[in-house]
Structure formats: C-alpha cells, structure tokens
Design an enzyme around this catalytic site. Structure first.
Site, PDB file in Angstrom:
ATOM      1  CD  GLU A 110      -2.995  -1.073   2.291  1.00 57.11           C
ATOM      2  OE1 GLU A 110      -2.925  -0.141   3.104  1.00 57.11           O
ATOM      3  OE2 GLU A 110      -3.916  -1.903   2.286  1.00 57.11           O
TER       4      GLU A 110
ATOM      5  CD  GLU B  49      -3.687  -5.914   4.066  1.00 60.95           C
ATOM      6  OE1 GLU B  49      -4.512  -5.083   4.509  1.00 60.95           O
ATOM      7  OE2 GLU B  49      -2.456  -5.741   4.108  1.00 60.95           O
TER       8      GLU B  49
HETATM    9  C1  FCB Z   1      -4.518  -2.105   5.502  1.00 60.77           C
HETATM   10  C2  FCB Z   1      -3.158  -2.480   6.045  1.00 60.77           C
HETATM   11  C3  FCB Z   1      -3.179  -3.530   7.117  1.00 60.77           C
HETATM   12  C4  FCB Z   1      -4.357  -3.358   8.043  1.00 60.77           C
HETATM   13  C5  FCB Z   1      -5.635  -3.202   7.279  1.00 60.77           C
HETATM   14  C6  FCB Z   1      -6.871  -3.079   8.132  1.00 60.77           C
HETATM   15  O1  FCB Z   1      -4.486  -0.829   4.992  1.00 60.77           O
HETATM   16  O2  FCB Z   1      -2.338  -2.935   5.000  1.00 60.77           O
HETATM   17  O3  FCB Z   1      -1.948  -3.489   7.781  1.00 60.77           O
HETATM   18  O4  FCB Z   1      -4.129  -2.320   8.907  1.00 60.77           O
HETATM   19  O5  FCB Z   1      -5.556  -2.097   6.435  1.00 60.77           O
END
Ligand code: FCB
Length: 464
Positions: A174, A354
C-alpha cells in the site's frame, strides 16, 4: 456451528491452483521490539508522539509473535490455508537500514519460512509493510532518493538468504498509505504533512519497487514478484458535475497514479495538473523502471470510496452495514474493482492480498460469535468468484487478518483477526469466522480431491 448462507457453490468457480491464505504484518504482531539488536522503526517513534495512537499503545509487545512463532505456525497450518502472507521488519534484519545485518533477526525469518514449508504452507513475503528503519528516516526517509537504493540492497540481501524458499515477494504494501497518510495528512508514521513530499515519496516507492524487481531477477530469485495496492471503486456522491469531477480526481489519486505508471503510461495528466508545483522530481529512465513487468499484483480491498465536492459524504446515508472502522460493507465494489482493473490494464494474475473487517467482538466462554465478520468474508469471496466467472485472472484470496493486532493509529481497540487475541495472556482463540474459513477450505479440498478422483477414474476407464 451456525454457518452463514453461502451465496455460491464452494466447489465451483475457483480453479484448483487458486491460493487461499491469511495475512499479517511485522509491526502489527511481532512485538519483541527491543529484543536482540533490532533497530528502531518509524512506527516505534511515531507511537511515542502524544495523541498519535488512539489508545496510546505501541508495538512493543503486540501479539508477542516473535516469542510464540511455533504455536502461531501451528495455528496457521490448522486453518488449512495454502499460504501465509507476512512482512519482514527491515529494522529487525538490518537495524540501521544499511550496512550490518542482524544474525538473530535473519534467523527469525529463516525459522518462519522453514516452519511454514514444513507445515505445507507457502510463504508470501512482503518487504515493506511500513516499518522503515528510523535511522533512514533520520536521513530523510522515502523523501530522499538514497532510500530507494537502500531498499534495493535490503531486498537483494533478504532474498539472497530466503529467495529459494519463498513463493512470492511483494516489494511494498500500500504505497498510497505511506505517501498519503504518512506524508500528506501525517496521520501515520512518519507523521509528515506536505503534499509535495508525499508526491516525491510516492515516486520513490514506485521507483524502488521497479529497481528491486530488476535486482531480484538479476540475482536469479525464483519467487513470483509483485506489488500490493489498496484500491477501491470511487463513486460520486451525486450525479452533479462537481461530484463527478471530484470522483474522477480521487480515482486518479488513489488508483490511476499507481496503475498508470506501473503499466507504462506515466503519471496521469489530471493528477499531475492538480499537483502543479508539488509534482515530484523524476529522473531520466525512472518511468521505464517503474513499468518493470510484475508476476502478480496484490489488491487490498475493504470498502468503496464515495467522493463529494460539497458536504462530506455521510457513511450512514446508504443504509449499508458498517464495520467497527466506520467502513461500509460493500462486496459488489470488489467485483467492480477487479473487472475494472482487468478491463483498463493488462494485469498479471491478481490476488486479493487483504480483505476483512473489524467488528466489536465479545469473547464469551471461549467463543467469539462473529457472524458479521463471517458474512463479510463469505460475501467478498463470492465477489471474487463473480469476477473470476467474468474472466478476471484471479489467483488467490487472503483474509486480513490471522490475529487481532495493532491496528496502527487505532491501536488495539479495532479487532480484525479471525483469531481472537487476549492481550493480557496472549491466549489465541479461534473465532467462528476462523472455523467457517477452515470448513470452507476443507470443502474445497474435498471437492478438489473428488474431481481428481473422477479424472483418474475416467483415465482408467479409457485405458481399459
Ligand atoms: C490495511 C493495512 C493492514 C491493516 C488493514 C486493516 O491498509 O495494510 O496493515 O491495517 O488495512
């Protein structure tokens, strides 16, 4: 256990080689912050800033993962996942971000990787999930071009030690968060608030990504190499021209400013025009390096973004369920996003690296009935299935997160884990969502085995 309605046949749609996983990151779970010769990270420093972390907490102990590695690896394996996505703490392996390596730090990740392989779980390694060595920040951090070269050295050094055993390597997690939240709003480490610095940081992150890919390939690294972006569909709050224009620009700042240069199109003109004098310094050849082909692209998806030129949009106005982070539950957005990436860019295989939700869990008699989280995960898996069914080259899905952990500026109050962590005792308890995911994966394995048996039976029949 009461399972949510499965809006799809779990035996269908997902190819056999589709990778199912769980994800964490170093600073959020490791603890052992002052152990051995680990260096300070920018998040250690940021946590000491008054008011920076909602509950005043830090990562000193977190989930104490470093001291509980064996048990946590058993936990991961018990879920039946194919892959575990974790990140390396750069200051744990190279305390000053340059020069000497830590034998103890390296040994930890060797044991982590070997322990995963011994349990049949593929290691998916992220090099930078935000915890830059503070020593590099003291020299200017991601705003300086020197950090780009430090990162490439770190990537090479790390993968020369582990590259033969790691299935996939992500350079950065990110970059938008590092650039925007870390350097434009200052809500995250290192807590700088300058749009010009943020734009330069973004350029250096992308450049270091491309250079690291080139260096790793030159070193003969056999892992699949890629990048992880946090992306979302950006929708206008209304059909008014001002909201449409706002949505277009926000889409540029979130998605196109990364995707366009990664796929050889340079920075989008509207974003550069908006930046004006804050646009980054770019040297000859940089944009070609940034467009170095990737073996995969990771997408982190939590919710959509709604853009408004006037009164900020009220998240409660849509009537959609909302997580404990105040984010809408909007699985259709994931399908839309994946279709759009596939339509607009020549993407390599895509992973959802994620996806998950924070909910206000209660642990009662050893159980957490987190039906909201299970529904969240099931509906988003279905959204990935829908994208696959429409031709998007989806390669895997990973739940955020294995464990409740340190949720950055929100501290420990927001729980994303499918496994509950009691921070007083470090006891881990599978929530219902973890049990659901484990059963879902069992079904998939059974279906896979059944189809393999059917294929074998056909082969036998045709031979006789
Ligand atoms: C993302 C992050 C991860 C976590 C999630 C909820 O942005 O990569 O580390 O904090 O959000």
């Amino acid at each position: 256990m009461d399972l949510p309605h499965e809006p799809f046949d779990p035996a269908q749609r997902f190819p056999d080689q589709f990778v199912w996983g769980v994800a964490t990151s170093s600073f959020q779970i490791e603890g052992a912050a002052t152990a051995h010769d680990r260096g300070e990270s920018i998040w250690d420093r940021f946590c000491r800033r008054p008011g920076a972390i909602a509950d005043g907490s830090d990562g000193t102990v977190a989930c104490d993962h470093v001291h509980r590695l064996g048990g946590d690896l058993d936990l991961i394996a018990s879920l039946g996942v194919d892959a575990y996505r974790f990140s390396v703490s750069w200051p744990r392996v190279q305390p000053a971000g340059r020069g000497a390596w830590s034998a103890v730090g390296l040994d930890f990740y060797q044991r982590l990787v070997d322990g995963l392989l011994a349990r049949g779980v593929a290691p998916y390694l992220t090099l930078n999930h935000w915890d830059l060595p503070q020593a590099l920040q003291d020299d200017g951090g991601w705003a300086t071009r020197d950090t780009v070269h430090r990162f490439v050295d770190y990537a090479s050094g790390m993968l020369r030690r582990l590259g033969d055993r790691v299935a996939a390597v992500t350079t950065h997690n990110e970059p938008w968060v590092i650039a925007h939240l870390g350097h434009e709003t200052g809500h995250f480490a290192p807590g700088i608030a300058s749009r010009a610095i943020a734009a330069q940081v973004r350029h250096h992150l992308l450049l270091s990504h491309g250079l690291a890919l080139q260096a790793l390939r030159a070193d003969g690294c056999r892992s699949r190499l890629g990048l992880v972006l946090n992306l979302a569909p950006v929708q206008p709050a209304t059909a008014h021209a001002a909201d449409l224009a706002r949505a277009r620009l926000e889409d540029g700042r979130l998605l196109r400013v990364y995707m366009d240069p990664l796929f050889g199109r340079g920075y989008p003109a509207d974003v550069s025009a908006d930046l004006g004098a804050d646009a980054p310094q770019i040297e000859a050849g940089d944009m070609d390096v940034i467009a170095t082909p990737m073996d995969f692209l990771g997408v982190n998806y939590y919710s959509r973004t709604v853009a408004s030129a006037g009164v900020p949009w009220d998240v409660h106005s849509s009537g959609l369920p909302i997580t404990d982070m105040g984010w809408e539950v909007y699985p259709e957005g994931l399908t839309d996003l994946l279709l759009r990436l596939h339509r607009d860019y020549p993407v390599p295989p895509l992973f959802v690296t994620e996806n998950g939700g924070a909910f206000a869990d209660v642990l009662v008699d050893g159980h957490v009935h987190d039906r909201d989280r299970t529904n969240y995960i099931a509906s988003h898996i279905a959204a990935v299935g829908a994208a696959l069914g429409r031709g998007v080259p989806m390669a895997g899905y990973m739940v955020w997160s294995l464990l409740d952990n340190f949720e950055w500026a929100s501290g420990y109050a927001k729980r994303f884990g499918i496994v509950h962590v009691d921070y007083a005792t470090q006891r881990r308890t599978l929530k219902d969502s973890a049990r659901w995911y484990r059963r879902f994966l069992q079904h998939r394995r059974a279906a896979r085995a059944a189809s393999a048996a059917a294929v074998a039976a056909i082969a036998v029949t045709s031979e006789t």
